[in-house]
Design a protein around this motif. Structure first.
Motif, PDB file in Angstrom:
ATOM      1  N   ALA A 222     -74.786  -7.012  -5.158  1.00  0.00           N
ATOM      2  CA  ALA A 222     -73.783  -7.239  -4.115  1.00  0.00           C
ATOM      3  C   ALA A 222     -74.403  -7.462  -2.742  1.00  0.00           C
ATOM      4  O   ALA A 222     -73.691  -7.737  -1.773  1.00  0.00           O
ATOM      5  CB  ALA A 222     -72.812  -6.057  -4.054  1.00  0.00           C
ATOM      6  N   GLY A 223     -75.724  -7.324  -2.642  1.00  0.00           N
ATOM      7  CA  GLY A 223     -76.397  -7.519  -1.353  1.00  0.00           C
ATOM      8  C   GLY A 223     -76.175  -6.378  -0.380  1.00  0.00           C
ATOM      9  O   GLY A 223     -76.245  -6.571   0.841  1.00  0.00           O
ATOM     10  N   MET A 224     -75.955  -5.179  -0.904  1.00  0.00           N
ATOM     11  CA  MET A 224     -75.704  -4.004  -0.055  1.00  0.00           C
ATOM     12  C   MET A 224     -77.041  -3.344   0.281  1.00  0.00           C
ATOM     13  O   MET A 224     -77.383  -2.267  -0.217  1.00  0.00           O
ATOM     14  CB  MET A 224     -74.747  -3.057  -0.765  1.00  0.00           C
ATOM     15  CG  MET A 224     -73.401  -3.692  -1.096  1.00  0.00           C
ATOM     16  SD  MET A 224     -72.324  -2.647  -2.126  1.00  0.00           S
ATOM     17  CE  MET A 224     -71.934  -1.314  -0.977  1.00  0.00           C
ATOM     18  N   LEU A 281     -67.691  -3.937   3.161  1.00  0.00           N
ATOM     19  CA  LEU A 281     -66.817  -5.114   3.127  1.00  0.00           C
ATOM     20  C   LEU A 281     -67.296  -6.103   2.054  1.00  0.00           C
ATOM     21  O   LEU A 281     -66.481  -6.805   1.448  1.00  0.00           O
ATOM     22  CB  LEU A 281     -66.762  -5.772   4.504  1.00  0.00           C
ATOM     23  CG  LEU A 281     -65.978  -4.986   5.562  1.00  0.00           C
ATOM     24  CD1 LEU A 281     -66.062  -5.665   6.919  1.00  0.00           C
ATOM     25  CD2 LEU A 281     -64.514  -4.806   5.160  1.00  0.00           C
ATOM     26  N   LYS A 282     -68.602  -6.152   1.814  1.00  0.00           N
ATOM     27  CA  LYS A 282     -69.107  -6.941   0.678  1.00  0.00           C
ATOM     28  C   LYS A 282     -68.600  -6.344  -0.633  1.00  0.00           C
ATOM     29  O   LYS A 282     -68.120  -7.059  -1.520  1.00  0.00           O
ATOM     30  CB  LYS A 282     -70.639  -6.967   0.679  1.00  0.00           C
ATOM     31  CG  LYS A 282     -71.276  -7.733   1.814  1.00  0.00           C
ATOM     32  CD  LYS A 282     -72.794  -7.590   1.762  1.00  0.00           C
ATOM     33  CE  LYS A 282     -73.456  -8.280   2.944  1.00  0.00           C
ATOM     34  NZ  LYS A 282     -74.922  -8.045   2.982  1.00  0.00           N
ATOM     35  N   TYR A 283     -68.731  -5.029  -0.743  1.00  0.00           N
ATOM     36  CA  TYR A 283     -68.308  -4.316  -1.950  1.00  0.00           C
ATOM     37  C   TYR A 283     -66.829  -4.552  -2.258  1.00  0.00           C
ATOM     38  O   TYR A 283     -66.440  -4.720  -3.427  1.00  0.00           O
ATOM     39  CB  TYR A 283     -68.579  -2.827  -1.739  1.00  0.00           C
ATOM     40  CG  TYR A 283     -68.092  -1.914  -2.840  1.00  0.00           C
ATOM     41  CD1 TYR A 283     -68.712  -1.885  -4.083  1.00  0.00           C
ATOM     42  CD2 TYR A 283     -67.005  -1.056  -2.619  1.00  0.00           C
ATOM     43  CE1 TYR A 283     -68.278  -1.018  -5.081  1.00  0.00           C
ATOM     44  CE2 TYR A 283     -66.572  -0.199  -3.613  1.00  0.00           C
ATOM     45  CZ  TYR A 283     -67.200  -0.184  -4.842  1.00  0.00           C
ATOM     46  OH  TYR A 283     -66.760   0.666  -5.830  1.00  0.00           O
ATOM     47  N   ALA A 284     -66.005  -4.590  -1.222  1.00  0.00           N
ATOM     48  CA  ALA A 284     -64.561  -4.759  -1.399  1.00  0.00           C
ATOM     49  C   ALA A 284     -64.213  -6.069  -2.087  1.00  0.00           C
ATOM     50  O   ALA A 284     -63.143  -6.197  -2.700  1.00  0.00           O
ATOM     51  CB  ALA A 284     -63.852  -4.672  -0.049  1.00  0.00           C
ATOM     52  N   GLU A 285     -65.108  -7.061  -2.002  1.00  0.00           N
ATOM     53  CA  GLU A 285     -64.844  -8.352  -2.649  1.00  0.00           C
ATOM     54  C   GLU A 285     -64.693  -8.216  -4.165  1.00  0.00           C
ATOM     55  O   GLU A 285     -64.015  -9.031  -4.806  1.00  0.00           O
ATOM     56  CB  GLU A 285     -65.972  -9.345  -2.336  1.00  0.00           C
ATOM     57  CG  GLU A 285     -65.995  -9.819  -0.895  1.00  0.00           C
ATOM     58  CD  GLU A 285     -67.103 -10.836  -0.671  1.00  0.00           C
ATOM     59  OE1 GLU A 285     -67.190 -11.799  -1.465  1.00  0.00           O
ATOM     60  OE2 GLU A 285     -67.894 -10.646   0.266  1.00  0.00           O
ATOM     61  N   ILE A 286     -65.324  -7.191  -4.748  1.00  0.00           N
ATOM     62  CA  ILE A 286     -65.202  -6.972  -6.189  1.00  0.00           C
ATOM     63  C   ILE A 286     -63.733  -6.895  -6.589  1.00  0.00           C
ATOM     64  O   ILE A 286     -63.321  -7.409  -7.638  1.00  0.00           O
ATOM     65  CB  ILE A 286     -65.934  -5.671  -6.597  1.00  0.00           C
ATOM     66  CG1 ILE A 286     -67.438  -5.821  -6.368  1.00  0.00           C
ATOM     67  CG2 ILE A 286     -65.642  -5.304  -8.056  1.00  0.00           C
ATOM     68  CD1 ILE A 286     -68.222  -4.524  -6.560  1.00  0.00           C
TER      69      ILE A 286
END
Length: 483
Positions: A222-224, A281-286
């Motif tokens: 996820a690029g976290m 916010l990246k994670y929320a895209e899941i």
């Protein structure tokens, strides 16, 4: 219809709440269809040195970690390595409770939905004891309240048997005397122990440590890049928040720096990941992109649907899925959310997947209304008032004689103590360490609404077959009546 900006009312409301609760630092970000359109920091990551917040400031996220654990379980199901309907003892044969028949019936699904029947247990305190022992006794009363539980200070004064491994956790549960709340699948009660043991299942099935699995299969794809379980893993990134705590003195909350992060190795799957606004916010895209983050397919769409299914009612008009809570009607939309709270942490992740809308708020002080601010952010995007509530109810009259049945002490295995008394014909809830909660409203069927951090939670009383009150249901937990 959503907008891609925030109103002046919302920003003003955030500022008012930060000042009212004396929040040292609060960082918030909102995204639409994966694109960040609003980020702001109120206060500081380090008040004493006036260090500013940024979208890459690292905070703890507490029990928001549970959604990562549920994603890992679903990934392993997709890989054919387990099934959520498998009995827990298939993977953890040494797991035992006082009720052998019920233990054998408990499935991974029951742990994911907090419906195993496990009550809140004191194992959390034991798992945290080594961290708590490093806190300065002179300025920290040791009680941190939130969804990780209320943990009493005492590790420096008494010999606490620490619980550091999954094996020690299961051995400790096996020797405890407690009564299960009901048959698996019948009663909801928030269980950190259940989620901790999901971490054990992930380790045994994957052959990797829980932390390494989360990094390799969720964080990295996820690029976290600033999300870790241990701050020392952050290389060339010193943008981390200081931690703050509050101590009641002469009826006033004194806020002070207490920069000793709590950790519980056997409980990390329940609430100890650290992250940033940008990473979350990246994670929320899941959840809004059918399991994808940019080009990485983290989860199959069917698994996302399973995670966000409302299985168990956990509060009024609110349900639990797998590691997330679901509000089916948030101004006509389905809202997915979860909070996290432990010392120096008050986090909230909130999403409306059908609109591609997501938000995250991270504070460096527990017991503050991060949830309300994120709900207000979503309401603001829907053109609603930032101060209103999304649900309504009718207050009913309950005779004082009927209220008397609720009086008594209720004590949780995690350390929380509630006392219910009737004063001037009204029900009063006294919370040890936090005082009396006023303005509790009866709404019928042994249920009340309680003001909670600028929002409301339901307070319900459970009864046995003889119509006698046996438990208080508050803060997502079933708490036994002891007197």
């Amino acid at each position: 219809m959503t907008q891609k900006t925030v109103t002046r009312d919302f920003e003003q409301y955030c500022q008012e709440i930060v000042e009212k609760f004396e929040i040292p630092g609060f960082s918030i970000g909102l995204a639409k269809d994966g694109q960040v359109f609003y980020e702001n920091g109120f206060g500081y990551r380090d008040v004493e040195n006036k260090l500013p917040l940024s979208p890459d400031t690292v905070f703890g996220i507490g029990s928001v970690t549970k959604s990562f654990t549920s994603i890992a379980i679903m990934q392993l199901q997709e890989a054919g390595k387990l099934n959520v309907n498998d009995p827990v003892v298939k993977y953890l044969p040494e797991f035992k409770t006082p009720n052998e028949a019920y233990t054998k019936q408990m499935t991974i699904h029951h742990f994911l939905t907090h419906s195993s029947g496990l009550p809140a247990l004191p194992t959390l305190f034991k798992a945290l004891s080594k961290s708590i022992a490093k806190d300065a006794m002179s300025e920290d009363d040791g009680q941190t309240k939130g969804d990780i539980g209320a943990v009493e200070q005492g590790a420096q004064e008494q010999q606490i048997e620490s619980v550091d491994t999954f094996e020690e956790l299961m051995a400790d549960i096996a020797k405890q005397e407690f009564t299960l709340l009901g048959a698996p699948g019948t009663v909801f009660s928030y269980s950190n122990d259940g989620y901790a043991l999901l971490g054990a299942i992930i380790e045994r099935v994957s052959g990797m440590t829980y932390e390494q699995y989360i990094k390799e299969y969720i964080l990295d794809p996820a690029g976290m890049k600033h999300s870790v379980f241990h701050l020392h893993e952050l290389v060339d990134h010193d943008d981390t928040t200081s931690l703050y705590n509050a101590q009641m003195k002469d009826g006033e909350a004194i806020i002070f720096k207490s920069n000793n992060p709590w950790d519980a190795p056997s409980m990390r799957a329940a609430g100890f990941l650290k992250s940033t606004v940008n990473d979350m916010l990246k994670y929320a895209e899941i959840f809004s992109s059918n399991g994808k983050v940019r080009d990485a397919q983290i989860l199959a769409p069917e698994s996302v649907a399973s995670i966000t299914t409302p299985y168990m009612e956990c509060d009024k008009d609110r349900y639990y899925g797998y590691g997330v809570m679901i509000i089916p009607d948030f101004y006509g939309c389905k809202l997915i959310e979860h909070g996290g709270s432990v010392k120096g942490v008050e986090a909230h992740l909130t999403m409306i997947p059908e609109l591609g809308l997501s938000g995250v708020g991270l504070a460096n002080l527990t017991g503050v209304p991060s949830m309300k601010l994120l709900f207000s952010a979503m309401a603001d995007q829907l053109g609603k008032s930032v101060t209103d509530s999304h649900f309504s109810y009718e207050v009913v009259d309950v005779p004082e004689l009927e209220l008397k049945q609720y009086e008594g002490d209720y004590i949780s295995g995690e350390g929380a103590k509630y006392t219910v008394v009737i004063e001037e014909g009204k029900l009063q809830l006294k919370v040890e360490g936090a005082g009396t909660i006023p303005d509790i409203k009866p709404i019928g069927n042994d249920t009340f609404m309680v003001p909670f951090r600028e929002s409301e939670l339901s307070l319900r009383f459970a009864k046995d077959e003889n119509n006698k009150v046996t438990r208080l249901v508050f803060g997502f937990r079933q708490v036994p009546k002891v007197s």
